[in-house]
Write a protein that holds these residues in place. Structure first.
Motif, PDB file in Angstrom:
ATOM      1  N   LEU A   1     -11.300   8.300   6.311  1.00 12.77           N
ATOM      2  CA  LEU A   1     -10.008   8.713   6.868  1.00 12.77           C
ATOM      3  C   LEU A   1      -9.039   7.524   6.960  1.00 12.77           C
ATOM      4  O   LEU A   1      -7.840   7.672   6.736  1.00 12.77           O
ATOM      5  CB  LEU A   1     -10.187   9.345   8.249  1.00 12.77           C
ATOM      6  CG  LEU A   1     -10.878  10.716   8.266  1.00 12.77           C
ATOM      7  CD1 LEU A   1     -11.021  11.224   9.691  1.00 12.77           C
ATOM      8  CD2 LEU A   1     -10.112  11.718   7.417  1.00 12.77           C
ATOM      9  N   MET A   2      -9.583   6.342   7.281  1.00 17.93           N
ATOM     10  CA  MET A   2      -8.722   5.161   7.336  1.00 17.93           C
ATOM     11  C   MET A   2      -8.088   4.878   5.989  1.00 17.93           C
ATOM     12  O   MET A   2      -6.976   4.367   5.907  1.00 17.93           O
ATOM     13  CB  MET A   2      -9.516   3.917   7.772  1.00 17.93           C
ATOM     14  CG  MET A   2      -9.873   3.833   9.237  1.00 17.93           C
ATOM     15  SD  MET A   2      -8.605   4.397  10.347  1.00 17.93           S
ATOM     16  CE  MET A   2      -7.260   3.318   9.896  1.00 17.93           C
TER      17      MET A   2
ATOM     18  N   HIS B   1      -4.610   6.319   5.422  1.00 16.21           N
ATOM     19  CA  HIS B   1      -3.611   5.974   6.434  1.00 16.21           C
ATOM     20  C   HIS B   1      -2.200   5.996   5.842  1.00 16.21           C
ATOM     21  O   HIS B   1      -1.228   6.290   6.529  1.00 16.21           O
ATOM     22  CB  HIS B   1      -3.910   4.583   6.992  1.00 16.21           C
ATOM     23  CG  HIS B   1      -3.007   4.164   8.108  1.00 16.21           C
ATOM     24  ND1 HIS B   1      -3.193   4.572   9.403  1.00 16.21           N
ATOM     25  CD2 HIS B   1      -1.886   3.402   8.122  1.00 16.21           C
ATOM     26  CE1 HIS B   1      -2.233   4.071  10.162  1.00 16.21           C
ATOM     27  NE2 HIS B   1      -1.424   3.364   9.406  1.00 16.21           N
TER      28      HIS B   1
ATOM     29  N   GLU C   1     -14.972   8.261   9.234  1.00 16.57           N
ATOM     30  CA  GLU C   1     -13.807   7.536   9.761  1.00 16.57           C
ATOM     31  C   GLU C   1     -13.323   6.466   8.783  1.00 16.57           C
ATOM     32  O   GLU C   1     -12.124   6.251   8.639  1.00 16.57           O
ATOM     33  CB  GLU C   1     -14.148   6.890  11.109  1.00 16.57           C
ATOM     34  CG  GLU C   1     -14.133   7.879  12.251  1.00 16.57           C
ATOM     35  CD  GLU C   1     -14.263   7.189  13.591  1.00 16.57           C
ATOM     36  OE1 GLU C   1     -13.416   7.406  14.445  1.00 16.57           O
ATOM     37  OE2 GLU C   1     -15.236   6.408  13.767  1.00 16.57           O
TER      38      GLU C   1
ATOM     39  N   VAL D   1       0.845  -1.201   0.000  1.00 16.90           N
ATOM     40  CA  VAL D   1       0.000   0.000   0.000  1.00 16.90           C
ATOM     41  C   VAL D   1       0.882   1.253   0.000  1.00 16.90           C
ATOM     42  O   VAL D   1       0.612   2.212  -0.730  1.00 16.90           O
ATOM     43  CB  VAL D   1      -0.953   0.010   1.219  1.00 16.90           C
ATOM     44  CG1 VAL D   1      -1.725   1.318   1.296  1.00 16.90           C
ATOM     45  CG2 VAL D   1      -1.917  -1.162   1.150  1.00 16.90           C
TER      46      VAL D   1
ATOM     47  N   ARG E   1     -13.047   5.133  -0.173  1.00 15.51           N
ATOM     48  CA  ARG E   1     -11.994   4.844   0.803  1.00 15.51           C
ATOM     49  C   ARG E   1     -10.700   4.447   0.091  1.00 15.51           C
ATOM     50  O   ARG E   1      -9.609   4.862   0.484  1.00 15.51           O
ATOM     51  CB  ARG E   1     -12.458   3.722   1.733  1.00 15.51           C
ATOM     52  CG  ARG E   1     -11.512   3.425   2.875  1.00 15.51           C
ATOM     53  CD  ARG E   1     -12.024   2.279   3.745  1.00 15.51           C
ATOM     54  NE  ARG E   1     -12.093   1.022   3.008  1.00 15.51           N
ATOM     55  CZ  ARG E   1     -12.396  -0.144   3.563  1.00 15.51           C
ATOM     56  NH1 ARG E   1     -12.687  -0.219   4.852  1.00 15.51           N
ATOM     57  NH2 ARG E   1     -12.443  -1.251   2.836  1.00 15.51           N
TER      58      ARG E   1
ATOM     59  N   ARG F   1      -5.044  14.632   3.511  1.00 15.80           N
ATOM     60  CA  ARG F   1      -6.303  13.896   3.487  1.00 15.80           C
ATOM     61  C   ARG F   1      -7.537  14.788   3.455  1.00 15.80           C
ATOM     62  O   ARG F   1      -8.568  14.375   2.910  1.00 15.80           O
ATOM     63  CB  ARG F   1      -6.373  12.902   4.634  1.00 15.80           C
ATOM     64  CG  ARG F   1      -6.454  13.525   5.994  1.00 15.80           C
ATOM     65  CD  ARG F   1      -6.448  12.450   7.047  1.00 15.80           C
ATOM     66  NE  ARG F   1      -6.617  13.052   8.362  1.00 15.80           N
ATOM     67  CZ  ARG F   1      -6.397  12.414   9.500  1.00 15.80           C
ATOM     68  NH1 ARG F   1      -5.997  11.174   9.490  1.00 15.80           N
ATOM     69  NH2 ARG F   1      -6.579  13.018  10.648  1.00 15.80           N
TER      70      ARG F   1
ATOM     71  N   ARG G   1      -1.672  10.847   4.090  1.00 15.10           N
ATOM     72  CA  ARG G   1      -2.190  11.332   5.373  1.00 15.10           C
ATOM     73  C   ARG G   1      -2.160  12.854   5.467  1.00 15.10           C
ATOM     74  O   ARG G   1      -3.106  13.467   5.931  1.00 15.10           O
ATOM     75  CB  ARG G   1      -1.380  10.713   6.511  1.00 15.10           C
ATOM     76  CG  ARG G   1      -2.192  10.510   7.750  1.00 15.10           C
ATOM     77  CD  ARG G   1      -1.364   9.899   8.856  1.00 15.10           C
ATOM     78  NE  ARG G   1      -1.017   8.502   8.583  1.00 15.10           N
ATOM     79  CZ  ARG G   1      -0.169   7.808   9.348  1.00 15.10           C
ATOM     80  NH1 ARG G   1       0.406   8.368  10.385  1.00 15.10           N
ATOM     81  NH2 ARG G   1       0.110   6.551   9.057  1.00 15.10           N
TER      82      ARG G   1
END
Lengths: 234, 295
Positions: free
Chosen positions: A98-99, A102, A95, A74, A147, A110, A107
């Motif tokens: 937001l994950m 990561h 959330e 990743v 996501r 974001r 980050r």
């Protein structure tokens, strides 16, 4: 950009993939089509580092990534949107998104990415504070795609994005994938919905019983007799 | 009435003490999904450290937390990395339980070897003095433990809810496969969480040591109660562990007075059995996520 070279892979002593090779170039939309159980998901899991190839290798921008842990893959810029959504059920939509960011490179930016992604999925903007598990299947799929985009990946992989969705939602999902591809994202899609996928893709591979039997431009595959008989029912 | 209020106060103070032990246990269970039978021995190690530092350096026992918390963090992290992680792919996950039971026995015997079976009294620097609130009297140290437990629970909840690391910890607990696909290093998260869980009990031991004599088997008593609390509150729920601890503290104090102090534990474990039968998910229990990426 991505090259899978002569990979044999499977689970325990069960071999799923035999001598699988494929390439994805920057900016392309490539699809792997095939029947249930052909090894499409295993191919994506091998690229993601969830499965380690027994022989052969996976290379991303010239670097071998087949021995890396999934989180390191990743970090290199490859994100998989898994089959069955796999959201974090007890987290809000916000959330969950937001994950997705990561990854170190994602980050810091974001909140900008979130604005961009919500531009593509305006409906999710109204649902940000809801629990992910309270959404409909189609909405959950949109969260899963959003996501994945939050990671700002260089290569975005979709595993069966239309699985289990109503036909009208399937249309919406493919609309979104087309928009993502139009934004310049490199995309690798695995699907059983062969017609829709080949319409959206530049090139395609056909995987049967763990082996690549065909690869060609997507429009050529749509005209191919074997593909038409076996997958399109024409 | 005066007696009743005093019993309630005693129960709440005892509950605060149980909470500070149970919080780390429920955190480790909820995130790493390992039942840490060595948790009580972590407390014992922390209490001996507090004892040694306090009597050796002549500092206030509370001040030893600065050293005890990081040492316990490392102990927990090392336990996960060197003992639990190699067993993660064991054919039977119960092997991890045997490993923590083994660690517990090993730590008890190590303490027996070093300190012998005698009890060690940590200098209490006045925290055993009584203070009067209204008509009830409690020990000053008990009040500090109670307040510390509240702070710990709020702090952990904020950490899990608001920080990137906390969110990554929750994500890993809810769907490990998806967390890995987000770029989360799940092994690191487990090591970190085990460390935090052990650090919580380290925090507790600096507060508990001046009130209770330390012995190699001190952890066994606390951890059995802590298991009851964790089940009552709901496995993995931090607020559940806190309120579960208060309930068990009250039950302990009330049954000790009204039924008989010999029967306190019978009542507590009777409640444990009733919860297991009637509401196995506990007061604050959430469903356990079974989601995994299929092959």
């Amino acid at each position: 950009m991505l090259e899978v070279r002569n990979v044999d892979a499977g689970y325990g002593s069960t071999v799923i993939l035999q001598d699988v090779s494929l390439r994805v170039e920057e900016g392309e939309v490539v699809t792997i089509v095939g029947a249930n159980g052909a090894g499409k998901t295993t191919t994506l899991r091998t690229i993601s580092g969830l499965v380690t190839p027994k022989t052969g290798g996976v290379f991303f921008e010239g670097e071998e990534i087949s021995k890396l842990q999934p989180h390191a893959v990743v970090d290199r810029g490859i994100t998989l949107i898994p089959e069955g959504r796999q959201l974090f059920p007890d987290m809000s939509v916000r959330e969950n998104l937001l994950m997705g960011a990561h990854r170190r490179d994602a980050r810091g930016v974001r909140s900008e990415t979130l604005d961009e992604v919500l531009g593509l999925f305006p409906r999710l903007g109204e649902r940000l504070d809801q629990h992910a598990s309270s959404l409909s299947g189609g909405e959950q799929q949109m969260v899963a795609i959003a996501r994945g985009m939050m990671a700002r990946p260089r290569l975005l992989m979709f595993d069966e994005p239309s699985l289990g969705l109503a036909p009208i939602i399937v249309e919406q999902v493919f609309d979104v994938i087309s928009k993502v591809a139009a934004s310049g994202m490199t995309v690798l899609i695995v699907e059983q919905n062969v017609w829709h996928t080949l319409k959206a893709a530049d090139r395609g591979y056909v995987l049967e019983n763990g082996e690549m039997v065909l690869d060609d431009a997507a429009d050529a595959l749509l005209e191919n007799d074997h593909v038409r008989q076996a997958y399109l029912g024409i | 009435m005066q007696t009743f209020l005093q019993i309630i106060a005693n129960g709440l103070m005892l509950g605060g003490l149980f909470a500070i032990v149970a919080v780390g246990l429920t955190l480790i269970f909820g995130i790493v999904k390992v039942v840490n039978f060595a948790h009580g021995e972590f407390l014992m190690v922390g209490m001996y450290l507090t004892y040694l530092l306090t009597s050796g350096l002549g500092v206030h026992p509370y001040a030893t937390a600065v050293a005890v918390i990081p040492i316990l963090f490392v102990l927990g992290a090392v336990t996960q990395r060197l003992l639990i992680q190699p067993l993660m792919h064991a054919r039977d996950e119960h092997i991890q339980i045997f490993a923590t039971v083994g660690l517990s026995t090993a730590l008890i015997n190590l303490a027996l070897l070093i300190f012998g079976a005698d009890i060690a009294n940590t200098p209490n620097y006045g925290v055993r003095s009584q203070i009067q609130i209204g008509s009830v009297r409690i020990l000053e140290g008990q009040l500090w433990i109670f307040l510390a437990a509240i702070l710990l629970v709020i702090g952990l909840q904020l950490f899990l809810a608001r920080t990137n690391t906390g969110r990554a910890i929750r994500a890993t607990a809810q769907n490990r496969a998806a967390a890995r696909l987000m770029g989360i290093n799940d092994r690191f998260i487990y090591v970190l969480t085990f460390g935090i869980g052990a650090a919580c009990v380290g925090f507790g031991s600096a507060l508990i040591a001046p009130l209770y004599p330390t012995s190699p088997t001190i952890g066994t008593y606390f951890v059995l109660i802590a298991f009851v609390i964790v089940v009552l509150g709901g496995l993995g729920s931090i607020p559940g562990a806190f309120f579960g601890a208060l309930i068990i503290g009250l039950v302990d104090a009330l049954s000790g007075f009204y039924i008989g102090s010999d029967l306190r534990e019978a009542v507590v474990f009777g409640i444990f059995l009733v919860i297991l039968i009637l509401k196995p998910s506990g007061l604050f229990g959430t469903r356990v996520s079974q989601a995994h990426v299929s092959p």
